[in-house]
Enzyme design. Sequence first.
Site, PDB file in Angstrom:
ATOM      1  N   THR A   1       0.888  -1.103  -0.052  1.00 51.98           N
ATOM      2  CA  THR A   1       0.068   0.020   0.298  1.00 51.98           C
ATOM      3  C   THR A   1       0.874   1.309   0.042  1.00 51.98           C
ATOM      4  OG1 THR A   1      -1.666  -1.127   1.292  1.00 51.98           O
ATOM      5  CG2 THR A   1      -1.699   1.138   1.164  1.00 51.98           C
TER       6      THR A   1
ATOM      7  N   GLN B   1       1.008  -9.869  -6.277  1.00 52.67           N
ATOM      8  CA  GLN B   1       0.613 -11.293  -6.413  1.00 52.67           C
ATOM      9  C   GLN B   1       1.411 -12.125  -7.325  1.00 52.67           C
ATOM     10  OE1 GLN B   1      -1.585 -12.622  -4.609  1.00 52.67           O
ATOM     11  NE2 GLN B   1      -2.669 -10.623  -3.730  1.00 52.67           N
TER      12      GLN B   1
ATOM     13  N   SER C   1       5.050  -6.994  -1.685  1.00 51.27           N
ATOM     14  CA  SER C   1       4.530  -7.189  -0.495  1.00 51.27           C
ATOM     15  C   SER C   1       5.160  -8.277   0.226  1.00 51.27           C
ATOM     16  CB  SER C   1       3.210  -6.932  -0.277  1.00 51.27           C
ATOM     17  OG  SER C   1       2.683  -7.172   1.196  1.00 51.27           O
TER      18      SER C   1
ATOM     19  N   THR D   1      13.097   4.748  10.889  1.00 51.69           N
ATOM     20  CA  THR D   1      13.920   3.590  11.274  1.00 51.69           C
ATOM     21  C   THR D   1      13.296   2.264  10.805  1.00 51.69           C
ATOM     22  OG1 THR D   1      14.437   4.605  13.230  1.00 51.69           O
ATOM     23  CG2 THR D   1      14.698   2.111  13.288  1.00 51.69           C
TER      24      THR D   1
ATOM     25  N   CYS E   1     -15.170  -5.950  -0.278  1.00 49.32           N
ATOM     26  CA  CYS E   1     -13.981  -5.170  -0.668  1.00 49.32           C
ATOM     27  C   CYS E   1     -13.185  -4.839   0.539  1.00 49.32           C
ATOM     28  CB  CYS E   1     -14.458  -3.920  -1.519  1.00 49.32           C
ATOM     29  SG  CYS E   1     -14.937  -2.522  -0.425  1.00 49.32           S
TER      30      CYS E   1
HETATM   31  C1  PLP Z   1      -2.469  -6.313  -5.643  1.00 46.68           C
HETATM   32  C2  PLP Z   1      -2.140  -5.908  -4.345  1.00 46.68           C
HETATM   33  N1  PLP Z   1      -1.621  -4.633  -4.238  1.00 46.68           N
HETATM   34  C3  PLP Z   1      -1.550  -4.196  -3.091  1.00 46.68           C
HETATM   35  C4  PLP Z   1      -2.006  -4.905  -1.736  1.00 46.68           C
HETATM   36  C5  PLP Z   1      -1.695  -4.222  -0.416  1.00 46.68           C
HETATM   37  O1  PLP Z   1      -0.670  -4.789   0.126  1.00 46.68           O
HETATM   38  P1  PLP Z   1      -0.116  -4.612   1.687  1.00 46.68           P
HETATM   39  O2  PLP Z   1      -0.917  -5.723   2.430  1.00 46.68           O
HETATM   40  O3  PLP Z   1       1.473  -4.967   1.868  1.00 46.68           O
HETATM   41  O4  PLP Z   1      -0.401  -3.123   1.966  1.00 46.68           O
HETATM   42  C6  PLP Z   1      -2.302  -6.198  -1.917  1.00 46.68           C
HETATM   43  C7  PLP Z   1      -2.953  -6.924  -0.657  1.00 46.68           C
HETATM   44  O5  PLP Z   1      -3.969  -7.305  -0.579  1.00 46.68           O
HETATM   45  C8  PLP Z   1      -2.490  -6.781  -3.331  1.00 46.68           C
HETATM   46  O6  PLP Z   1      -3.219  -8.039  -3.575  1.00 46.68           O
END
Ligand code: PLP
Length: 389
Positions: free
Chosen positions: A73, A180, A200, A238, A326
């Site tokens: 995110t 993904q 991620s 940090t 969602c």
């Molecule tokens: C395609 C995609 N982008 C971004 C994210 C967000 O990732 P994070 O949980 O590391 O913020 C997700 C998680 O559901 C995701 O599936």
Amino acid sequence: MQSVYLDYNSTTPTDPDVVEAMLPYLREQWANPSSAHNPGNQVRRAIDRAREQVATLIGAAEPSEIIFTSGATESNNTAILSAIETLGAHASVITSPTEHAAVIGPVQWLEQRGQSVKWISVDENGQPDLEEVTSALKESPAALASFMWANNETGVLSPIEQLAEAAAEADAMFHTDAVQMAGKMPLSVKELPIHMLSLSAHKLCGPKGVGALYLRKGTRMKPFLRGGHQERARRAGTENVPAIIGFGKACEIAQKTMEQESSRVERLRNRLEEGILSSCKGAQLHGGGAQRLPNTLNIGFQQLDGEAILYMLDDQNVSVSTGSACESGSLEASHVLKAMGVERTYVNGAIRFSLGKYSADQDVDTVLERLPAIIDRCRSLAPQIKDES
Ligand SMILES: Cc1ncc(COP(=O)(O)O)c(C=O)c1O
């Protein structure tokens, strides 16, 4: 009752070897990596090793192209806002309505503040229209194109090579959310004209709360978090050291096991897919006409409520996800399936099954044993939902 976890696209179990790799950085090696003393230097070197492990997984030319963040995110927000800050107020964002909320959110935020945004239509599999992308790029004096590599709901892969090349021809910046994709299928960022890529850790058996932004060498960037020199002054704060170490280890493991794992998981996914489609009435596959991730299966059950199916499966210790709930927890129908033009009667009854490292034949057997009766029960209870599509 045997429990079955088929929600790997939401998050994955942390690999025990990842946990082991993290523990010393919680127990003994807790020094600040920015400190000039020896313990600090040791931790900084461990972070640099993790940076190499992440860079290797995605085929980055140099480890310094990896910036650790708190997750995808943050990586997506950083990529989009930084690109627009460097390109200027006249620049356009070119993206698709099937992106994850972590892309749609910042893009809509920019749009509300007057930035030009071009939402590209997608086909019935959710793949963006390349001609529309090309003409949007031609019309924009400066642009950021942002397209996810693999969709989290359907597993459908975007034609990233063509999209990135179209952006390069138009001298635009290109970002991809590869959350993904990474660890499930091979990818080599140095071979494509990609400026930024989001990752991620918790989607590849690493810890939560850590991710990375790949920033191609030479790409201009404005930090999203300011107020410190960490990550070469590209991300202040940090570092989350144990999580970064765990992320690196998870990438190393994924790199070694990906080839074997992806064909093993794909065989299980295909067995589940065939089993459900042949044993459940009114079941329809979403995204099946395009190349998909080996682990993801999105099926709509006509005229049923996905939430009801999810809770009945949950009651029998089977964890899946709906295509409709969602991220905000609202019961809005899936924006991805809607953009693909899936009929509402299937969108409402969509279920995502996502498999992974610890999925086994027994899990598939259990779902195939329990699901048909649940679908029959839902059908007997469901009021006839009118098709509003
Ligand atoms: C395609 C995609 N982008 C971004 C994210 C967000 O990732 P994070 O949980 O590391 O913020 C997700 C998680 O559901 C995701 O599936």
